[in-house]
Design a protein around this motif. Structure first.
Motif, PDB file in Angstrom:
ATOM      1  N   GLU A 151       3.127  95.770  13.915  1.00  0.00           N
ATOM      2  CA  GLU A 151       3.334  94.345  14.194  1.00  0.00           C
ATOM      3  C   GLU A 151       2.531  93.908  15.407  1.00  0.00           C
ATOM      4  N   ALA A 152       2.451  94.757  16.416  1.00  0.00           N
ATOM      5  CA  ALA A 152       1.647  94.437  17.605  1.00  0.00           C
ATOM      6  C   ALA A 152       0.169  94.352  17.231  1.00  0.00           C
ATOM      7  N   TYR A 153      -0.278  95.216  16.346  1.00  0.00           N
ATOM      8  CA  TYR A 153      -1.668  95.144  15.865  1.00  0.00           C
ATOM      9  C   TYR A 153      -1.933  93.819  15.156  1.00  0.00           C
ATOM     10  N   LYS A 154      -0.994  93.410  14.324  1.00  0.00           N
ATOM     11  CA  LYS A 154      -1.171  92.143  13.602  1.00  0.00           C
ATOM     12  C   LYS A 154      -1.283  90.982  14.583  1.00  0.00           C
ATOM     13  N   ARG A 155      -0.423  90.980  15.599  1.00  0.00           N
ATOM     14  CA  ARG A 155      -0.492  89.918  16.616  1.00  0.00           C
ATOM     15  C   ARG A 155      -1.820  89.989  17.372  1.00  0.00           C
ATOM     16  N   ALA A 156      -2.213  91.178  17.764  1.00  0.00           N
ATOM     17  CA  ALA A 156      -3.421  91.349  18.580  1.00  0.00           C
ATOM     18  C   ALA A 156      -4.685  90.954  17.827  1.00  0.00           C
ATOM     19  N   PHE A 157      -4.707  91.199  16.518  1.00  0.00           N
ATOM     20  CA  PHE A 157      -5.926  90.991  15.740  1.00  0.00           C
ATOM     21  C   PHE A 157      -5.770  89.902  14.673  1.00  0.00           C
ATOM     22  N   ALA A 158      -5.054  88.841  15.021  1.00  0.00           N
ATOM     23  CA  ALA A 158      -4.944  87.652  14.150  1.00  0.00           C
ATOM     24  C   ALA A 158      -4.581  88.026  12.712  1.00  0.00           C
ATOM     25  N   HIS A 159      -3.616  88.919  12.579  1.00  0.00           N
ATOM     26  CA  HIS A 159      -3.174  89.394  11.254  1.00  0.00           C
ATOM     27  C   HIS A 159      -4.342  89.946  10.427  1.00  0.00           C
ATOM     28  N   PHE A 160      -5.312  90.499  11.134  1.00  0.00           N
ATOM     29  CA  PHE A 160      -6.489  91.122  10.524  1.00  0.00           C
ATOM     30  C   PHE A 160      -7.290  90.142   9.680  1.00  0.00           C
ATOM     31  N   ASP A 161      -7.344  88.908  10.141  1.00  0.00           N
ATOM     32  CA  ASP A 161      -8.238  87.927   9.548  1.00  0.00           C
ATOM     33  C   ASP A 161      -9.671  88.400   9.857  1.00  0.00           C
TER      34      ASP A 161
END
Length: 190
Positions: A57-67
């Motif tokens: 979840e922290a990765y998704k926040r950090a990287f714009a949900h992997f856009d």
């Protein structure tokens, strides 16, 4: 003594079990998800998958949900700022790889129409369904992961060695590596 059934690796935590049951070896054709899993598998290098799932979840926040587009355009300042984010793996090369991989993914999308078409073309858009009796039978890499790895490296992707790519191909469902006793193995689905 009763015989164990299913994929034992997933039984050590609720989060791993949920990931196994809902995502692992499930075919995905979604570019965003394919990009997310590529980067999460790369982030795992040298660590446990449980660690990465716990930080997902922290990765998704950090990287714009992997856009992919947004990740490709991260500034050096933003990448440096992410090195202070305790929610993710703060390795400089792994953080930089997300941007580099996004830029490579954009080129692949331009050439193949989608990241999905690129990933799935290695198997002629068909799943590889293995029939392993136990996890001990499962290789860490194989000819397919070596071939995909070589091609991805040529295209500029980072953290895409053949072992990482083998795990990636499992994660996105190109490979069905559920053990035969697992109810989720393709042969057990009717």
């Amino acid at each position: 003594m009763e015989e164990e059934t299913g994929c034992n690796w997933a039984k050590s935590s609720e989060r791993e079990q949920q990931y196994h049951d809902e995502e692992w070896c499930v075919p995905s054709y979604d570019d965003r998800y394919l990009f997310e899993m590529l980067n999460l598998e790369g982030a795992q290098a040298g660590l446990s998958w449980r660690t990465i799932l716990n930080k997902r979840e922290a990765y998704k926040r950090a990287f714009a949900h992997f856009d992919i587009e947004k990740c490709a355009n991260l500034s050096e300042e933003e990448l440096e700022e992410l090195r202070h984010d305790e929610g993710i793996i703060r390795n400089r090369l792994k953080i930089q790889a997300v941007k580099t991989n996004a830029q490579a993914a954009l080129k692949v999308q331009a050439e193949f129409g989608s990241l999905s078409s690129y990933i799935w073309h290695f198997t002629s858009h068909k799943r590889v369904i293995h029939q392993f009796e136990s996890e001990a039978d499962m290789p860490a890499q194989d000819e397919l992961s070596e071939r995909v790895s070589r091609d991805m490296k040529k295209r500029g992707f980072k953290f895409v060695g053949p072992v990482i790519i083998y795990s990636y191909l499992q994660a996105v469902g190109v490979l069905d590596d559920h053990v035969l006793s697992c109810p989720l193995h393709s042969l057990n689905q009717v």
